[in-house]
Design an enzyme around this catalytic site. Structure first.
Site, PDB file in Angstrom:
ATOM      1  N   ASP A 102     -16.225 -12.592  10.401  1.00 39.40           N
ATOM      2  CA  ASP A 102     -14.793 -12.361  10.207  1.00 39.40           C
ATOM      3  C   ASP A 102     -14.280 -11.683  11.469  1.00 39.40           C
ATOM      4  OD1 ASP A 102     -12.281 -11.447   9.635  1.00 39.40           O
ATOM      5  OD2 ASP A 102     -12.781 -10.596   7.670  1.00 39.40           O
ATOM      6  N   LYS A 136      -4.901 -12.687  12.754  1.00 34.30           N
ATOM      7  CA  LYS A 136      -4.154 -11.624  13.432  1.00 34.30           C
ATOM      8  C   LYS A 136      -3.567 -11.970  14.820  1.00 34.30           C
ATOM      9  CE  LYS A 136      -4.953  -7.724  10.671  1.00 34.30           C
ATOM     10  NZ  LYS A 136      -6.098  -7.737   9.751  1.00 34.30           N
ATOM     11  N   TYR A 172       0.818  -1.215   0.000  1.00 31.29           N
ATOM     12  CA  TYR A 172       0.000   0.000   0.000  1.00 31.29           C
ATOM     13  C   TYR A 172       0.853   1.266   0.000  1.00 31.29           C
ATOM     14  CZ  TYR A 172      -4.079  -2.878   0.832  1.00 31.29           C
ATOM     15  OH  TYR A 172      -5.069  -3.790   0.705  1.00 31.29           O
ATOM     16  N   TYR A 200     -13.964  -4.705   5.417  1.00 31.32           N
ATOM     17  CA  TYR A 200     -12.667  -5.106   4.879  1.00 31.32           C
ATOM     18  C   TYR A 200     -12.498  -6.593   5.197  1.00 31.32           C
ATOM     19  CZ  TYR A 200      -7.777  -5.880   4.078  1.00 31.32           C
ATOM     20  OH  TYR A 200      -6.601  -6.407   3.606  1.00 31.32           O
TER      21      TYR A 200
HETATM   22  C1  LIG Z   1      -6.452  -8.161   8.408  1.00 31.25           C
HETATM   23  C2  LIG Z   1      -7.798  -8.632   8.094  1.00 31.25           C
HETATM   24  C3  LIG Z   1      -8.026  -9.556   7.060  1.00 31.25           C
HETATM   25  C4  LIG Z   1      -6.937 -10.059   6.162  1.00 31.25           C
HETATM   26  O1  LIG Z   1      -5.927 -10.735   6.850  1.00 31.25           O
HETATM   27  P1  LIG Z   1      -4.486 -10.922   6.163  1.00 31.25           P
HETATM   28  O2  LIG Z   1      -3.752 -11.794   7.114  1.00 31.25           O
HETATM   29  O3  LIG Z   1      -3.897  -9.548   6.029  1.00 31.25           O
HETATM   30  O4  LIG Z   1      -4.715 -11.562   4.842  1.00 31.25           O
HETATM   31  C5  LIG Z   1      -9.328  -9.986   6.854  1.00 31.25           C
HETATM   32  N1  LIG Z   1     -10.350  -9.530   7.618  1.00 31.25           N
HETATM   33  C6  LIG Z   1     -10.163  -8.658   8.616  1.00 31.25           C
HETATM   34  C7  LIG Z   1     -11.324  -8.221   9.439  1.00 31.25           C
HETATM   35  C8  LIG Z   1      -8.891  -8.169   8.876  1.00 31.25           C
HETATM   36  O5  LIG Z   1      -8.720  -7.263   9.858  1.00 31.25           O
END
Ligand SMILES: *Cc1c(COP(=O)(O)O)cnc(C)c1O
Length: 422
Positions: A238, A267, A16, A144
């Site tokens: 998610d 994460k 980015y 996202y």
């Molecule tokens: C960071 C994130 C992703 C993507 O994870 P990566 O390990 O960067 O591919 C997907 N969904 C959410 C809510 C995120 O915060």
């Protein structure tokens, strides 16, 4: 500058980042607790936990010991035909922590791929049930869900950073978060209209992250879950950002007392040490794949699936959630953010301040000069990286009250400087 920096930088492509005008990145040489040490000797207080991962701070000895031991015995084997203790223990522990009958775990190496797997599961779930036409996905404004092709199609089209790929991605349906009566009717109508072609609704429960740091109530989430049930659409949560305490509870879904059909974790799963992700499903989702027909099996298998080092780190991270008062620390961070960050709402140019758990976000009414703002934060001794029109803090849960006060003071100062120029 050190050799490795001058010689290596011309060969690196940063994420980015407009490489033509990018500021020289800072050279990190060591980490400890909530601190990042730079090659020039400066130490920055980390306000964002390295993209929201380092919940126990850096270099926790318990995680290090677990990974060292795993490295000496079994660093990696493929996960087809073979299994190993770190992955099976982790799967068992994660499902015990998660609500309801979320009981089957599929391991991958990144959040985006965990979401991709959830999408494949949702689409194939309906196909296996003879409803192959149910394959579209509903996502929300400000969402996202990742950077890969299928997940880009589920990011806010304006703020999701992927507009230039429009037209090359699957065409999914964006909904507004049903935060009031009329939006609830609109959401129900959307599911009524498209339900027969919908595989799933995907949501970042209670707090949306990289699409704008927006928050919504447990009632809104509960309404979405109920509407999905009524319309025979799967719900994918998610929790890649919110999972593991970030929003105040171990998982955001817990707070709303809902059980999604599929949940994505990553994460903070390994406490910010090694890449790992998990897609966990309820029993009925898994059972739809059980059949005499080989083509009903889930067709996915990353090379480094369930990497034992990463699983060992994740198990050690879960130990720390059991042994150390992480959720109490999150509550203390929330209270301190309320006291020290919320006053930013009075500043000119601030549109909104939102705080939930160990997340504090200040949304500005106009654009920010990102390069200048990021440099100012580093000058003030803190590592804070605003994006879009949001300045946010998501510190390690172990941060001291003094360090957090330094972070919030830096945010107030930078925003005060900006207000003076408006
Ligand atoms: C960071 C994130 C992703 C993507 O994870 P990566 O390990 O960067 O591919 C997907 N969904 C959410 C809510 C995120 O915060």
């Amino acid at each position: 500058m050190s050799d490795w920096l001058t010689e290596g930088l011309p060969h690196i492509w940063l994420p980015y980042t407009q490489m033509a005008t990018a500021a020289t990145p800072l050279a990190a040489v060591a980490t400890q607790g909530a601190r990042i040490r730079l090659a020039d000797g400066r130490e920055l207080i980390d306000g964002i936990s390295s993209w929201w991962t380092a919940c126990h701070g850096y270099n926790h000895p318990h995680i290090r010991a677990a990974v060292e031991q795993q490295l000496a015995t079994l660093p990696h084997v493929m996960f087809a035909g073979l299994v190993h203790e770190p992955a099976l223990r982790l799967a068992q522990r994660l499902t015990a922590l998660l609500p309801g009958d979320l009981e089957r775990v599929f391991f991958t190496e990144s959040g985006s791929v965990a979401v991709e797997v959830a999408l494949k599961m949702a689409i194939q779930y309906w196909r296996n049930k003879g409803q192959g036409e149910k394959k579209r996905i509903v996502y929300f404004r400000h969402a996202y869900h990742g950077d890969t092709f299928a997940t880009m199609a589920l990011c806010d089209p304006d703020e999701g950073m992927h507009t230039l790929f429009a037209g090359t991605m699957p065409d999914q349906l964006m909904a507004e978060l049903p935060t009031d009566e009329s939006l609830r009717r609109a959401f129900d109508l959307l599911l009524d209209t498209h339900g027969e072609r919908l595989a799933a609704v995907i949501i970042e429960p209670l707090a949306q992250g990289a699409g704008g740091m927006k928050m919504h109530s447990t009632q809104t989430l509960a309404f979405i879950v109920e509407s999905c049930r009524q319309h025979d659409v799967l719900l994918i949560a998610d929790e890649i950002m919110t999972g593991f305490g970030r929003s105040g509870r171990m998982f955001a879904c817990e707070e709303a007392e809902v059980v999604p059909d599929i949940i994505c974790l990553s994460k903070a799963l390994t406490g910010g040490t090694l890449p790992l992700a998990a897609t966990v499903t309820r029993r009925h989702v898994f059972e739809a794949f059980l059949s005499d027909d080989p083509s009903a099996a889930l067709m996915h298998g990353p090379t480094y699936m369930a990497n034992p080092l990463a699983c060992a780190a994740a198990n050690a991270s879960l130990d720390l959630f059991e042994r150390e008062p992480r959720l109490a620390q999150v509550a203390a961070i929330e209270a301190q953010l309320m006291a020290e960050l919320a006053p930013c709402a009075e500043l000119a140019g601030v549109a909104d301040v939102r705080i939930k758990g160990a997340i504090g976000a200040v949304e500005l009414s106009g654009a920010i000069d990102l390069q200048h703002t990021r440099r100012r934060f580093a000058e003030l001794g803190v590592w804070v990286r605003p994006f879009g029109n949001v300045v946010y803090l998501m510190p390690p849960f172990v941060i001291t009250a003094d360090d957090l006060a330094t972070l919030t003071a830096a945010v107030r100062q930078v925003l005060t400087e900006r207000a003076a120029l408006l």
